[in-house]
Design a protein around this motif. Structure first.
Motif, short mmCIF file in Angstrom:
data_model
loop_
_atom_site.label_atom_id
_atom_site.label_comp_id
_atom_site.label_asym_id
_atom_site.label_seq_id
_atom_site.Cartn_x
_atom_site.Cartn_y
_atom_site.Cartn_z
N ASN A 1 0.85 -1.19 0.00
CA ASN A 1 0.00 0.00 0.00
C ASN A 1 0.88 1.25 0.00
OD1 ASN A 1 -1.56 2.22 0.76
ND2 ASN A 1 -3.07 0.91 1.75
N MET A 2 0.97 1.87 -1.16
CA MET A 2 1.88 3.00 -1.32
C MET A 2 1.41 4.23 -0.55
SD MET A 2 4.11 1.57 -3.03
CE MET A 2 5.24 2.64 -3.92
N GLN A 3 0.13 4.31 -0.30
CA GLN A 3 -0.39 5.44 0.45
C GLN A 3 0.10 5.34 1.89
OE1 GLN A 3 -2.84 7.37 -1.47
NE2 GLN A 3 -4.46 5.95 -2.00
N ALA A 4 0.03 4.14 2.43
CA ALA A 4 0.49 3.93 3.80
C ALA A 4 1.99 4.17 3.87
CB ALA A 4 0.15 2.51 4.25
#
Lengths: 336, 336
Positions: B57-60
Motif C-alpha cells: 500500500n503506497m499510500q500507507a
DNA sequence: CTGAAAGCGCTTACAG
DNA sequence: CTGAAAGCGCTTACAG
C-alpha cells in the motif's frame, strides 16, 4: 499566507483554532451541519485553512477511509489523436464523477501493462480501465485478487465488460466507400497494419474481406498484412509487399493512423506519376484527413465510448457485457 | 492465488510466514541483507507475497515515510501532438527516475490549473511541473507553501526555473523560410493565434516581425492577430480579417497546430482558384506537414526539453534559470 | 455542540 | 537475526 516549509495538518489547524482535530476534519469535509458544529467555529477553521494553504492529505484520508477515490486507466500511448482524446475524455468524466484520475501509458508492452497495473493497485485505485491492453484478462485477475473491478476499452476481454467500436461494421463501410471510388476498375486491394491476434484487427479484416467479396473483388486480388501497428513496421511491410508483387495496390486499407504515419511518405511520392492510390484509414486525424491523398477515415466515437464506460459503473454489476459503439466514416468532404 | 476480496497486508503475510510485520516490510523493500534477515525467511515471505498478489500500500508507505514518490505534471491538453508527446516523454523519464508520474490536463483554464495543483498537493506530489500554465507563479506560491518545488515547461515563470523553446529564434527562422518562397513578390503577411499576453506568443511575434523587417516587408503589410489558440477562434479571426482587408494573406504564420486545425478548411478551399497561400506553423504534426498546402513547420524539441527539465532536478537548487531549447524548422522535404 | 481515542497499513529507530 | 512499538495524518464511532 505563512510560507511554512512544512505541511500544515489538521492538528496545526486545530491548535490554531483552539479545537480538536476531529472538528477540523468535519469542517474541512463540509459536514459540520451534521456534526452540529457552530458556524462560528466552522468559519474560523476555514479561514485558517485558507491562510495556511492547507491541503488535506489524501493519502492519509485514503488510508483511514479504506478507499482512495482514485480511478486508473492504462493506455498504449498518448502520442496519437485517438488515444490522447480517450485520455482527455476520461480525465474530464472521472473528475465529474468525483474520482481522481491517473493514467499511465504502457507502449503496447504486455510486461509494462502488468507492471503499470501493479503500480496502480499499490496506489489503491478503486477501479481500473484497461485501454487497448494486450492481455486484459491477466490484468483483470490481478485486480480481482485485490478486489478492484476492471473494465476494458477499445480492446475487449472475457473477464470484465468491454466497450469497443463496432470494428466489423466500420471496416465494412470504409471498404465499401473505397471500392465505390474505383467502381469500374478491377482493383488490387491491400489491408495493412495491426495484429492478427487482436480482436479489433481480426474483426476489421473480416469486414474488409466481406466488403471486397460483395464488391466482386476476386480472392487473388485481396491482400492482408497484419504487420503490427508501428509506423516503421507498416512501412517496411508495404515496401516488401510492393517489391514482391511488382506493383502498388489500387486500394489501401490502413489499420490506424499510427501505421499511416509510416506509409505517408511512400504514398505521397507515388501520387506524382503513378495512378492515385485510394486510401482508407481506421482511425481519424484532422490533418491526415486533409493530405493530398484520396482519403477516407473511420472516426471512432470516443465520446460515446466513454459515456458507455461510465454508464457501466452505475449498472448493477451483473454479467459481462460487450458494448459495441458505431463508428463514422469521414469522406473527403465531411465537415470536421 | 487465493482470490481474497480483501487486500493482503504485511500483517497477513507476517502471520502466514510466522514472523513480524517489520520483517516482512524489510523483505518487500529488498533490504533484508541490511536487516540481516535469513535468506530462508526472505524467500518464504517473497513466495507468499507472490501467491497472494500482494501489493504494498503506497499510500500507507507515503504516510509513514513522509514522502510519496509521486511527481506531478499539469498540461493544457492531451489532444494535440505537442502536448501528448510531452506527457508521454514525461511519464517515461519520471518512471526511469524512480517516480510515479501523474498528469492532469487543465484545458488552459487558470482556475482549473489551480484546482489541479491543489489536488496534486493533496496527493502529496514531491514536485510539480507546470506545462503551458497561464499563471505558473501562482501555482509556485501554492506549492512553495507546502514545501513542494515546481518547474515550468513550455511557458516560463519568474519564481521557478523554466525550460522553453527558443521561440524568438524559431519564429524568426520560420518566417525567413516563408519569405524565401515569395522572395520576389511584395507579400502581405499575417500572424495568427496565441495570446498576446503569453511569453511564447510575444516572443514569436517579435521574431516574426524582425524577419519581416529584414525581409523588407513594409509595416503596412504586416498583420498580427493573437486571437487565442482555439481552432474556432483562429477561424473566425481569420474570416473577419479577410473580410475587412478584402483579401487573403500571401503568407500566413499560424501559432500552433491547434489554431491550424481551425484554419485548414479555409485554406484548403482557397487553394483551388486563388494563388496558393504560403503557410507556416509553430508546432509540428506529421500529418499537417503533408497536407496539400505549401507548408513549413517548427518542431519543438520535446526530447531535449524534458532532458533539460530532469537535469534541473539534479542541480543544486540555486538561482532561477531560463533554459531555451532550439527548435527545428521542417520544410516540405524534411525527412519525418 | 465537541473531544479523546482507535484504527487504516506502512516504516524505522530501538532493543535484544 | 528479529520483534514491539511509536508515528505518519487522517476518519469515525462513541461518549459526553
Amino acid at each position: 499566507m505563512s510560507e511554512s516549509p512544512k505541511k500544515t495538518t489538521i492538528y496545526n489547524l486545530a491548535d490554531l483554532a483552539g479545537t480538536s482535530a476531529g472538528t477540523v476534519s468535519a469542517v474541512i469535509n463540509g459536514n459540520w451541519k451534521k456534526r452540529r458544529i457552530s458556524r462560528k467555529m466552522a468559519e474560523r477553521v476555514l479561514k485558517l485553512a485558507e491562510e495556511h494553504g492547507f491541503a488535506l492529505n489524501m493519502q492519509a484520508r485514503a488510508l483511514s477511509r479504506e478507499k482512495s477515490g482514485i480511478i486508473g486507466m492504462i493506455v498504449p500511448m498518448y502520442d496519437n489523436r485517438y488515444f490522447s482524446s480517450i485520455a482527455q475524455e476520461f480525465e474530464a468524466r472521472a473528475r465529474d464523477a468525483g474520482y481522481f484520475p491517473i493514467v499511465t501509458c504502457t507502449r503496447r508492452d504486455p510486461d509494462l501493462e502488468v507492471a503499470a497495473a501493479r503500480a496502480m493497485l499499490g496506489y489503491q485505485v478503486e477501479r481500473l480501465i484497461c485501454t487497448g491492453a494486450t492481455d486484459p484478462d491477466r490484468i483483470h485477475d490481478l485486480c480481482a485478487a485485490a478486489g478492484v473491478p476492471t473494465l476494458n476499452l477499445d480492446l475487449p476481454g472475457t473477464k470484465a465488460s468491454s466497450v469497443i467500436s463496432d470494428n466489423y461494421k466500420g471496416a465494412l463501410e470504409l471498404t465499401d466507400s473505397l471500392l465505390a471510388v474505383k467502381a469500374s476498375a478491377q482493383p488490387t486491394v491491400l489491408f495493412i497494419g495491426g495484429r492478427a491476434t487482436d480482436h479489433n484487427t481480426s474483426e476489421r479484416i473480416k469486414g474488409f474481406h466481406e466488403a471486397c467479396k460483395k464488391g466482386g473483388v476476386p480472392e487473388a486480388d485481396i491482400h492482408v498484412l497484419p504487420c503490427g501497428y508501428a509506423a516503421q513496421k507498416a512501412r517496411s511491410a508495404y515496401v516488401d509487399w510492393a517489391k514482391a508483387q511488382k506493383t502498388t495496390p489500387d486500394i489501401l486499407f490502413v489499420n490506424s493512423t499510427i501505421s499511416l504515419e509510416g506509409l505517408l511518405p511512400l504514398l505521397d511520392a507515388n501520387a506524382d506519376g503513378d495512378p492515385q492510390i485510394i486510401v482508407g484509414c481506421f482511425d481519424w486525424d484532422p490533418f491526415a484527413a486533409r493530405t493530398n491523398l484520396e482519403m477516407r477515415m473511420v472516426k471512432q466515437d470516443v465520446g460515446s465510448m466513454l459515456g458507455a464506460l461510465f454508464d457501466l459503473f452505475r449498472e448493477p454489476k451483473g454479467d459481462i457485457r460487450l458494448i459495441q459503439i458505431p463508428t463514422i466514416v469521414q469522406g473527403k468532404d465531411s465537415s470536421v
